[in-house]
Design a protein around this motif. Structure first.
Motif, PDB file in Angstrom:
ATOM      1  N   ASP A  46       0.761  -1.418   0.083  1.00  0.00           N
ATOM      2  CA  ASP A  46       0.198  -0.063   0.061  1.00  0.00           C
ATOM      3  C   ASP A  46       1.361   1.391  -0.020  1.00  0.00           C
ATOM      4  O   ASP A  46       0.748   2.323  -0.505  1.00  0.00           O
ATOM      5  N   GLU A  47       2.183   0.850   0.703  1.00  0.00           N
ATOM      6  CA  GLU A  47       2.951   2.208   0.895  1.00  0.00           C
ATOM      7  C   GLU A  47       3.296   2.340  -0.368  1.00  0.00           C
ATOM      8  O   GLU A  47       3.325   3.524  -0.658  1.00  0.00           O
ATOM      9  N   GLN A  48       4.008   1.599  -1.189  1.00  0.00           N
ATOM     10  CA  GLN A  48       4.344   1.906  -2.746  1.00  0.00           C
ATOM     11  C   GLN A  48       3.495   2.118  -3.651  1.00  0.00           C
ATOM     12  O   GLN A  48       3.744   3.300  -4.503  1.00  0.00           O
ATOM     13  N   GLN A  49       2.489   1.612  -3.654  1.00  0.00           N
ATOM     14  CA  GLN A  49       1.373   1.984  -4.369  1.00  0.00           C
ATOM     15  C   GLN A  49       0.812   3.637  -3.884  1.00  0.00           C
ATOM     16  O   GLN A  49       0.345   4.386  -5.228  1.00  0.00           O
ATOM     17  N   GLY A  50       1.300   3.828  -2.835  1.00  0.00           N
ATOM     18  CA  GLY A  50       0.414   5.214  -2.686  1.00  0.00           C
ATOM     19  C   GLY A  50       1.784   6.249  -3.084  1.00  0.00           C
ATOM     20  O   GLY A  50       1.302   7.886  -4.208  1.00  0.00           O
ATOM     21  N   VAL A  51       3.134   5.907  -3.089  1.00  0.00           N
ATOM     22  CA  VAL A  51       4.348   6.657  -3.790  1.00  0.00           C
ATOM     23  C   VAL A  51       3.982   7.009  -5.826  1.00  0.00           C
ATOM     24  O   VAL A  51       3.864   7.607  -6.119  1.00  0.00           O
ATOM     25  N   LEU A  52       3.791   5.249  -6.191  1.00  0.00           N
ATOM     26  CA  LEU A  52       3.753   5.316  -7.228  1.00  0.00           C
ATOM     27  C   LEU A  52       2.220   6.218  -8.047  1.00  0.00           C
ATOM     28  O   LEU A  52       2.370   6.737  -9.482  1.00  0.00           O
ATOM     29  N   ASP A  53       0.942   6.481  -7.240  1.00  0.00           N
ATOM     30  CA  ASP A  53      -0.028   6.835  -7.341  1.00  0.00           C
ATOM     31  C   ASP A  53       0.562   8.397  -7.576  1.00  0.00           C
ATOM     32  O   ASP A  53      -0.127   9.252  -8.699  1.00  0.00           O
ATOM     33  N   LYS A  54       1.177   8.861  -6.928  1.00  0.00           N
ATOM     34  CA  LYS A  54       1.116  10.328  -6.549  1.00  0.00           C
ATOM     35  C   LYS A  54       2.190  10.959  -7.807  1.00  0.00           C
ATOM     36  O   LYS A  54       2.511  11.665  -7.893  1.00  0.00           O
ATOM     37  N   VAL A  55       3.357   9.590  -8.596  1.00  0.00           N
ATOM     38  CA  VAL A  55       4.317  10.077  -8.995  1.00  0.00           C
ATOM     39  C   VAL A  55       3.627  10.213 -10.941  1.00  0.00           C
ATOM     40  O   VAL A  55       3.759  10.862 -11.234  1.00  0.00           O
ATOM     41  N   ALA A  56       2.546   8.839 -10.563  1.00  0.00           N
ATOM     42  CA  ALA A  56       1.668   8.880 -11.842  1.00  0.00           C
ATOM     43  C   ALA A  56       0.828   9.772 -11.960  1.00  0.00           C
ATOM     44  O   ALA A  56      -0.367  10.127 -13.140  1.00  0.00           O
ATOM     45  N   LYS A  57       0.470  10.485 -10.827  1.00  0.00           N
ATOM     46  CA  LYS A  57      -1.185  11.819 -11.300  1.00  0.00           C
ATOM     47  C   LYS A  57      -0.520  13.036 -11.806  1.00  0.00           C
ATOM     48  O   LYS A  57       0.520  13.416 -12.489  1.00  0.00           O
ATOM     49  N   GLU A  58      -1.777  12.686 -12.751  1.00  0.00           N
ATOM     50  CA  GLU A  58      -1.554  14.092 -14.305  1.00  0.00           C
ATOM     51  C   GLU A  58      -1.692  15.647 -13.059  1.00  0.00           C
ATOM     52  O   GLU A  58      -2.049  15.325 -12.203  1.00  0.00           O
ATOM     53  N   PRO A  59      -1.618  16.175 -14.289  1.00  0.00           N
ATOM     54  CA  PRO A  59      -1.069  17.622 -13.411  1.00  0.00           C
ATOM     55  C   PRO A  59      -2.991  17.628 -13.753  1.00  0.00           C
ATOM     56  O   PRO A  59      -4.614  17.184 -13.843  1.00  0.00           O
ATOM     57  N   TYR A  60      -3.534  18.717 -11.937  1.00  0.00           N
ATOM     58  CA  TYR A  60      -4.734  18.782 -12.156  1.00  0.00           C
ATOM     59  C   TYR A  60      -5.871  20.207 -13.541  1.00  0.00           C
ATOM     60  O   TYR A  60      -7.131  18.948 -13.564  1.00  0.00           O
ATOM     61  N   LEU A  61      -4.945  20.610 -13.567  1.00  0.00           N
ATOM     62  CA  LEU A  61      -5.169  20.844 -15.150  1.00  0.00           C
ATOM     63  C   LEU A  61      -6.063  20.409 -16.440  1.00  0.00           C
ATOM     64  O   LEU A  61      -6.823  19.823 -16.871  1.00  0.00           O
ATOM     65  N   ILE A  62      -4.935  18.970 -16.143  1.00  0.00           N
ATOM     66  CA  ILE A  62      -5.115  18.504 -17.715  1.00  0.00           C
ATOM     67  C   ILE A  62      -6.206  17.122 -17.752  1.00  0.00           C
ATOM     68  O   ILE A  62      -6.937  16.541 -18.151  1.00  0.00           O
ATOM     69  N   GLU A  63      -6.188  16.780 -15.954  1.00  0.00           N
ATOM     70  CA  GLU A  63      -7.195  16.099 -15.087  1.00  0.00           C
ATOM     71  C   GLU A  63      -8.749  16.403 -15.497  1.00  0.00           C
ATOM     72  O   GLU A  63      -8.921  16.401 -15.775  1.00  0.00           O
ATOM     73  N   LEU A  64      -8.456  17.721 -15.429  1.00  0.00           N
ATOM     74  CA  LEU A  64      -9.544  18.191 -15.576  1.00  0.00           C
ATOM     75  C   LEU A  64     -10.659  18.112 -17.228  1.00  0.00           C
ATOM     76  O   LEU A  64     -11.718  17.981 -17.068  1.00  0.00           O
ATOM     77  N   SER A  65      -9.581  19.389 -17.952  1.00  0.00           N
ATOM     78  CA  SER A  65      -9.681  18.619 -19.048  1.00  0.00           C
ATOM     79  C   SER A  65      -9.910  17.274 -20.028  1.00  0.00           C
ATOM     80  O   SER A  65     -10.576  17.629 -20.536  1.00  0.00           O
ATOM     81  N   LYS A  66      -9.615  16.193 -19.365  1.00  0.00           N
ATOM     82  CA  LYS A  66      -9.979  14.471 -19.924  1.00  0.00           C
ATOM     83  C   LYS A  66     -10.885  14.162 -19.190  1.00  0.00           C
ATOM     84  O   LYS A  66     -12.201  13.913 -20.677  1.00  0.00           O
ATOM     85  N   SER A  67     -11.634  15.130 -18.154  1.00  0.00           N
ATOM     86  CA  SER A  67     -12.887  14.673 -17.329  1.00  0.00           C
ATOM     87  C   SER A  67     -14.255  14.959 -18.436  1.00  0.00           C
ATOM     88  O   SER A  67     -15.372  15.131 -18.858  1.00  0.00           O
ATOM     89  N   PHE A  68     -13.796  16.687 -18.807  1.00  0.00           N
ATOM     90  CA  PHE A  68     -14.997  17.526 -19.330  1.00  0.00           C
ATOM     91  C   PHE A  68     -14.218  18.238 -20.571  1.00  0.00           C
ATOM     92  O   PHE A  68     -15.811  18.089 -21.674  1.00  0.00           O
TER      93      PHE A  68
END
Length: 274
Positions: free
Chosen positions: A50-72
């Motif tokens: 779980d700890e490693q997955q948390g680190v990987l998710d943080k690294v792989a996380k898209e920038p907030y504006l990019i995430e919004l763009s893909k959603s909308f």
């Protein structure tokens, strides 16, 4: 607010954000993710804590504006296509089309009935058919294109229109209007059945209202329109013709009636528009 322009800008901005991520940002992000897995000694087959997955998710996380763009972007794109090229809803703001359309009727407009036009600019890119006499047409008001009007097409290019003593003539032929409901104390408007082109519909006329006596010849690429509430309509008799480039589409159905936000919407009078 120019909603079509806002919708186009939002769709373009979200699509551009998605494209920037795909072309510029996605590859370095994947490289960082791969490096993070290597630094932690994680192989493809190895279970991740779980700890490693948390680190990987943080690294792989898209920038907030990019995430919004893909959603909308998909939402804005679908709305843009439907609203610009297929069907657009409108609300009737006045009684100029009574008795056909009531104030606060919500209608649907076929945007491709007269050909496909580009959003915002209104340029016709795929011709289909032209407005015909009797059509209930939505268009941008020639005096202020930011405002949408709805009227009935009475004259097409080349037609000679005469309105005299509350009688309508098209190409020197009287358009017959049969009285179906005489004026009363409660309603001083006479109700008539009129056939214009291939369309039989209802109109109102008031015997006491001022009369317009005039003749017009419809120029090429323009249309002459009138409200069904003949003596309570701001139409071509007063401000002229509708250019083809200002045509929005053909109204074809009433899908709801909603008088105010404090009242419940009604679906009991849904109907096709004649």
């Amino acid at each position: 607010m120019d909603f079509p322009l806002v919708l186009v800008v939002l769709t373009f901005a979200c699509g551009l954000g998605w494209l920037i991520d795909l072309v510029v940002l996605q590859k370095p992000r994947k490289a960082k993710l791969l490096q993070a897995r290597t630094d932690m000694g994680i192989t493809n087959e190895q279970a991740v804590s779980d700890e490693q997955q948390g680190v990987l998710d943080k690294v792989a996380k898209e920038p907030y504006l990019i995430e919004l763009s893909k959603s909308f972007f998909p939402v804005f794109f679908v709305v843009l296509v439907v609203r610009s090229f297929l069907i657009e809803p409108f609300q009737i703001p006045s009684g100029s089309m009574l008795p056909t359309l009531k104030v606060d009727d919500f209608i649907l407009v076929n945007k491709y009935a007269y050909g496909v036009r580009l959003p915002v600019v209104g340029t016709k890119v795929i011709p289909y058919k032209d407005p015909a006499r009797g059509d209930v047409m939505v268009f941008k008001f020639p005096k202020n294109p930011k405002i949408n009007f709805i009227k009935r097409v009475v004259g097409v290019p080349g037609d000679r229109i005469r309105y005299q003593n509350k009688q309508l003539y098209v190409n020197n032929q009287l358009v017959e209007a049969e009285l179906t409901q005489a004026p009363s104390l409660q309603n001083r408007m006479g109700r008539y059945t009129e056939k214009l082109g291939e369309v039989t519909h209802q109109i109102y006329k008031a015997n006491s209202a001022p009369r317009v006596n005039k003749t017009w010849v419809v120029p090429e690429g323009h249309y002459f329109v009138m409200g069904d509430n003949r003596d309570n309509s701001n139409d071509s008799r007063f401000w002229g013709f509708v250019p083809d480039e200002l045509v929005v589409g053909q109204a074809f159905a009433v899908w709801m009636h909603w008088e105010s936000i404090f009242s419940a919407p009604s679906f009991g009078e849904n109907r096709w528009i004649q």
